[in-house]
Each structure stands twice: as C-alpha cells, then as structure tokens.
Design a protein around this motif. Structure first.
Motif, PDB file in Angstrom:
ATOM      1  N   PRO A  37       0.848  -1.245  -0.035  1.00 44.90           N
ATOM      2  CA  PRO A  37      -0.084  -0.048  -0.085  1.00 44.90           C
ATOM      3  C   PRO A  37       0.741   1.381  -0.090  1.00 44.90           C
ATOM      4  CG  PRO A  37      -1.040  -1.720   1.486  1.00 44.90           C
ATOM      5  CD  PRO A  37       0.226  -1.887   1.103  1.00 44.90           C
ATOM      6  N   THR A  38       1.992   1.098   0.624  1.00 48.00           N
ATOM      7  CA  THR A  38       2.797   2.255   0.837  1.00 48.00           C
ATOM      8  C   THR A  38       3.470   2.866  -0.679  1.00 48.00           C
ATOM      9  OG1 THR A  38       4.695   1.063   1.253  1.00 48.00           O
ATOM     10  CG2 THR A  38       3.612   2.158   3.086  1.00 48.00           C
ATOM     11  N   ARG A  39       3.368   1.789  -1.623  1.00 49.23           N
ATOM     12  CA  ARG A  39       4.189   2.256  -2.847  1.00 49.23           C
ATOM     13  C   ARG A  39       3.086   1.726  -3.872  1.00 49.23           C
ATOM     14  NH1 ARG A  39       7.645  -1.399  -0.911  1.00 49.23           N
ATOM     15  NH2 ARG A  39       8.932   0.237   0.076  1.00 49.23           N
ATOM     16  N   LEU A  40       2.056   1.510  -3.862  1.00 47.70           N
ATOM     17  CA  LEU A  40       1.125   1.090  -4.914  1.00 47.70           C
ATOM     18  C   LEU A  40       0.956   2.334  -5.895  1.00 47.70           C
ATOM     19  CD1 LEU A  40      -0.833  -0.998  -5.945  1.00 47.70           C
ATOM     20  CD2 LEU A  40      -2.759   0.061  -4.533  1.00 47.70           C
ATOM     21  N   ILE A  41       0.553   3.286  -5.405  1.00 46.95           N
ATOM     22  CA  ILE A  41       0.296   4.365  -6.542  1.00 46.95           C
ATOM     23  C   ILE A  41       1.617   4.683  -7.307  1.00 46.95           C
ATOM     24  CG2 ILE A  41      -0.261   6.908  -6.562  1.00 46.95           C
ATOM     25  CD1 ILE A  41      -2.089   6.669  -4.226  1.00 46.95           C
ATOM     26  N   ALA A  42       2.892   4.777  -6.652  1.00 47.81           N
ATOM     27  CA  ALA A  42       3.945   4.870  -7.290  1.00 47.81           C
ATOM     28  C   ALA A  42       4.310   3.867  -8.484  1.00 47.81           C
ATOM     29  CB  ALA A  42       5.257   5.239  -6.214  1.00 47.81           C
ATOM     30  N   THR A  43       3.837   2.515  -7.948  1.00 47.02           N
ATOM     31  CA  THR A  43       4.274   1.444  -8.815  1.00 47.02           C
ATOM     32  C   THR A  43       3.302   1.761 -10.169  1.00 47.02           C
ATOM     33  OG1 THR A  43       4.787   0.050  -7.083  1.00 47.02           O
ATOM     34  CG2 THR A  43       4.145  -1.020  -9.190  1.00 47.02           C
ATOM     35  N   ILE A  44       2.002   2.084  -9.928  1.00 43.64           N
ATOM     36  CA  ILE A  44       0.946   1.900 -11.064  1.00 43.64           C
ATOM     37  C   ILE A  44       1.352   3.178 -11.899  1.00 43.64           C
ATOM     38  CG2 ILE A  44      -1.371   2.491 -11.542  1.00 43.64           C
ATOM     39  CD1 ILE A  44      -2.116   0.992  -8.916  1.00 43.64           C
ATOM     40  N   VAL A  45       1.771   4.436 -11.373  1.00 44.21           N
ATOM     41  CA  VAL A  45       2.146   5.407 -12.173  1.00 44.21           C
ATOM     42  C   VAL A  45       3.566   5.004 -12.903  1.00 44.21           C
ATOM     43  CG1 VAL A  45       3.143   7.910 -11.894  1.00 44.21           C
ATOM     44  CG2 VAL A  45       1.160   7.201 -10.864  1.00 44.21           C
ATOM     45  N   MET A  46       4.467   4.350 -12.361  1.00 43.67           N
ATOM     46  CA  MET A  46       5.740   3.952 -13.078  1.00 43.67           C
ATOM     47  C   MET A  46       5.475   3.224 -14.072  1.00 43.67           C
ATOM     48  SD  MET A  46       8.688   1.455 -11.945  1.00 43.67           S
ATOM     49  CE  MET A  46       7.386   0.385 -11.449  1.00 43.67           C
ATOM     50  N   LEU A  47       4.622   1.933 -13.905  1.00 46.15           N
ATOM     51  CA  LEU A  47       4.221   1.055 -15.049  1.00 46.15           C
ATOM     52  C   LEU A  47       3.558   1.529 -16.115  1.00 46.15           C
ATOM     53  CD1 LEU A  47       3.532  -2.003 -12.726  1.00 46.15           C
ATOM     54  CD2 LEU A  47       5.515  -1.605 -14.097  1.00 46.15           C
ATOM     55  N   LEU A  48       2.426   2.652 -15.610  1.00 42.92           N
ATOM     56  CA  LEU A  48       1.708   3.339 -16.827  1.00 42.92           C
ATOM     57  C   LEU A  48       2.630   4.292 -17.828  1.00 42.92           C
ATOM     58  CD1 LEU A  48      -1.271   4.171 -17.833  1.00 42.92           C
ATOM     59  CD2 LEU A  48      -0.943   6.268 -16.034  1.00 42.92           C
ATOM     60  N   PHE A  49       3.417   5.064 -17.278  1.00 47.16           N
ATOM     61  CA  PHE A  49       4.311   5.611 -18.030  1.00 47.16           C
ATOM     62  C   PHE A  49       5.268   4.658 -18.954  1.00 47.16           C
ATOM     63  CE2 PHE A  49       3.228   9.274 -15.392  1.00 47.16           C
ATOM     64  CZ  PHE A  49       2.564  10.073 -16.257  1.00 47.16           C
ATOM     65  N   LEU A  50       5.737   3.689 -18.369  1.00 49.69           N
ATOM     66  CA  LEU A  50       6.522   2.674 -19.367  1.00 49.69           C
ATOM     67  C   LEU A  50       5.726   2.453 -20.453  1.00 49.69           C
ATOM     68  CD1 LEU A  50       7.874   0.271 -16.333  1.00 49.69           C
ATOM     69  CD2 LEU A  50       9.430   2.092 -17.884  1.00 49.69           C
ATOM     70  N   VAL A  51       4.347   1.858 -20.232  1.00 47.96           N
ATOM     71  CA  VAL A  51       3.620   1.428 -21.423  1.00 47.96           C
ATOM     72  C   VAL A  51       3.146   2.758 -22.286  1.00 47.96           C
ATOM     73  CG1 VAL A  51       1.186   0.712 -21.865  1.00 47.96           C
ATOM     74  CG2 VAL A  51       2.483  -0.365 -20.027  1.00 47.96           C
ATOM     75  N   LEU A  52       2.750   3.731 -21.847  1.00 49.49           N
ATOM     76  CA  LEU A  52       2.540   4.915 -22.435  1.00 49.49           C
ATOM     77  C   LEU A  52       3.713   5.513 -23.369  1.00 49.49           C
ATOM     78  CD1 LEU A  52       0.270   7.144 -19.947  1.00 49.49           C
ATOM     79  CD2 LEU A  52      -0.632   5.901 -22.238  1.00 49.49           C
TER      80      LEU A  52
END
Length: 125
Positions: free
Chosen positions: A73-88
């Motif tokens: 939970p402490t890094r969930l948003i950071a992980t999702i944002v990072m993976l999102l920009f890798l894909v984008l």
C-alpha cells in the motif's frame, strides 16, 4: 532473508544484479543520446533500460518478494504510475507515432521511477 529468495548463490545474484543494472543504465543513456534518431528508437532504449534496472532487483530480492514489495500500500500508486508511463512511452512511439509525446512520457517515466525508488527509503517521500 536474501538467501531464501532464490536457488542461485549470493555471489551469482549480486553479479546478475550488477549486469542488469549496468545494462539498464547503458540503455537509458543510449535512449537519451539517440533522441535525434527517427521512429522513436530512443523511447524503446530508455524504457528497456528502466525495465532492466527494475528487473535487476529481482536478483537480490527474488521475483515474488519484489512483486509483493512493489504492490504494498505504501508504494502502490508509485508503482502504478511508473508502469503506466513505461507502457504509455511505448504506445506513443509504436502505436500513436508521436515522438514529442514519447519525449514527454520519457520525462514523466524518469520522474515516476524516481518517485518509485524513493518509496523504498523511509521518510524520503
């Protein structure tokens, strides 16, 4: 324990961590240096570099422990944002054919990777 993470010896895991991390750094630098090449090759190199650097920690922690840590939970948003920009970044280059958007996503990818990395340092964020 680190030794429970894999059947590989500790020295082998450290060696592969270093290889992946260095390869990731080289790819990211190449991606930045190849910005002037056509077809957005820079974005592929930059993204592969970040993926290799991220994968390097799997050799130290083990893949399952790495995934569990990424989605805490402490890094969930950071992980999702990072993976999102890798894909984008890859979508902007190979699907949408927008080099300028890919450059923007590479910058955001860098910021997202920094935020994600800082999430492992207590009180750094």
């Amino acid at each position: 324990k680190v030794l429970d993470a894999s059947t590989l010896s500790f020295s082998t895991r450290v060696r592969w961590f270093a290889i992946c991390f260095v390869a990731g750094t080289v790819c990211s630098i190449l991606g930045t240096a190849l910005l002037w090449l056509p077809k957005g090759i820079f974005a592929l190199f930059y993204t592969l570099g970040n993926i290799a650097a991220l994968a390097s920690t799997c050799f130290l922690m083990g893949p399952l422990k790495q995934l569990k840590a990424m989605f805490e939970p402490t890094r969930l948003i950071a992980t999702i944002v990072m993976l999102l920009f890798l894909v984008l970044t890859l979508c902007a280059v190979f699907w949408w054919n927008k080099k300028g958007l890919a450059v923007l996503f590479c910058i955001l990818q860098f910021l997202a990777m920094t935020w994600y990395s800082l999430s492992y340092i207590p009180f750094a964020r």
